[in-house]
Design an enzyme around this catalytic site. Structure first.
Site, PDB file in Angstrom:
ATOM      1  N   TYR A  30     -42.974  -3.248  18.630  1.00  0.00           N
ATOM      2  CA  TYR A  30     -42.233  -2.128  18.069  1.00  0.00           C
ATOM      3  C   TYR A  30     -41.184  -2.619  17.089  1.00  0.00           C
ATOM      4  CZ  TYR A  30     -38.083  -3.070  20.962  1.00  0.00           C
ATOM      5  OH  TYR A  30     -36.966  -3.640  21.513  1.00  0.00           O
ATOM      6  N   LYS A 144     -41.209  -8.893  19.277  1.00  0.00           N
ATOM      7  CA  LYS A 144     -40.546  -7.635  19.642  1.00  0.00           C
ATOM      8  C   LYS A 144     -41.549  -6.781  20.413  1.00  0.00           C
ATOM      9  CE  LYS A 144     -37.177  -4.408  17.633  1.00  0.00           C
ATOM     10  NZ  LYS A 144     -36.032  -4.896  18.434  1.00  0.00           N
ATOM     11  N   GLU A 176     -29.014 -14.748  23.547  1.00  0.00           N
ATOM     12  CA  GLU A 176     -28.739 -13.490  22.848  1.00  0.00           C
ATOM     13  C   GLU A 176     -28.257 -12.473  23.867  1.00  0.00           C
ATOM     14  OE1 GLU A 176     -32.285 -11.867  21.094  1.00  0.00           O
ATOM     15  OE2 GLU A 176     -33.527 -12.331  22.823  1.00  0.00           O
ATOM     16  N   LEU A 200     -34.771 -12.898  19.690  1.00  0.00           N
ATOM     17  CA  LEU A 200     -35.384 -12.050  18.673  1.00  0.00           C
ATOM     18  C   LEU A 200     -34.676 -12.287  17.340  1.00  0.00           C
ATOM     19  CD1 LEU A 200     -37.442  -9.699  18.210  1.00  0.00           C
ATOM     20  CD2 LEU A 200     -35.465  -8.188  18.337  1.00  0.00           C
TER      21      LEU A 200
END
Length: 284
Positions: A30, A144, A176, A200
């Protein structure tokens, strides 16, 4: 209005078979694209990341960039808000339940748009709280993927603690956030974890690096130790919807001076100026 497999329709009309591999296996990827004044923000970069995610799961891209751009702009035009958050979702399609990739199956393509909700003024002015947790996700965080259960569980830890984000730690280093990228400031130097399989590659992360370099902010892209996070003068979280936010409390303790720092103020202003330029001169 939403888009599903070649048709624009009301979301109440949308139907996806229960054997869609996105539902059965979480087999899909996505993107989330912010839209300012009806202009998709960094669309080319989002489409490049989509392609990288599709390559990562060995799924052919159902559209070229020109067609994606046409569909994105059409969907934006069919929805009322000037500022939108556009969600784009591609799965491997509908097939008999079997782990192996099905042959000759068309991917499912879904897009929806909601009003873009950016952080309220008090969060920008006062900063936000975060907690830390062990990063127990899989080793392809650069994809993702729609299979977000680990992120959901980690993010809920922050909600339970009345915080905005969970900062993830793996083997003594910061990776992250559960739904964001994280930056650290120490002695006037902006520290950013490098892009790799453990994080990501954020679009807002890229913008912050570009703005820092252009404005002469001292910058190091390298592994950031947990001790550097805890001893930081400032820490920020960045994402497509939260933009740039200062973390002023970590695990219930003040981080730095406990208020948004001067480098955050500088970067926040740079980011808003950049947005204004993009809205005045929309991307082709």
């Amino acid at each position: 209005m939403i888009y599903l497999n070649g048709e624009f329709m009301r979301i109440e009309q949308a139907r996806i078979p229960v054997l869609d591999r996105g539902f059965i296996f979480g087999d899909g990827v996505y993107e989330v694209i912010p839209v300012y004044s009806r202009h998709p923000f960094r669309l080319a970069e989002h489409l490049r990341r989509l392609q990288a995610s599709l390559d990562g799961i060995r799924l052919s891209n159902p559209h070229d960039d020109a067609e994606w751009t046409r569909l994105v702009r059409r969907l934006i035009g069919l929805n009322e808000p000037e500022d939108q958050s556009l969600y784009l979702h591609v799965t491997r399609g509908v097939a008999k339940r079997d782990h192996a990739f099905p042959k000759g199956v068309a991917p499912t393509v879904f897009m929806m748009s909601n009003a873009l909700v950016t952080p309220p003024g008090d969060q920008i002015e006062k900063g936000v709280g975060a907690i830390t947790a062990t990063d127990n996700r899989w080793l392809r965080c650069d994809i993702k993927a729609i299979a977000l259960l680990p992120n959901v569980l980690l993010r809920q830890l922050a909600v339970d603690a009345d915080c905005v984000e969970t900062v993830l730690l793996r083997d003594g280093s910061m990776t992250e956030g559960a739904a964001s990228n994280i930056f650290v400031v120490k002695d006037g130097i902006l520290l950013a974890p490098p892009k790799n399989h453990l994080m990501l590659p954020g679009i807002t992360y890229d913008v912050v690096l570009e703005l820092a370099q252009a404005d002469g902010i001292k910058l190091e892209v390298r592994t950031v130790a947990e001790s550097e996070l805890r001893g930081a003068d400032e820490a920020w979280l960045t994402s497509s919807t939260k933009e740039v936010l200062a973390i002023v409390r970590l695990d219930g303790k003040a981080l730095g001076k406990g208020v948004p720092g001067p480098l955050f103020r500088r970067m926040y202003a740079l980011y808003q100026e950049y947005k204004e330029r993009v809205m005045r001169v929309p991307e082709a």
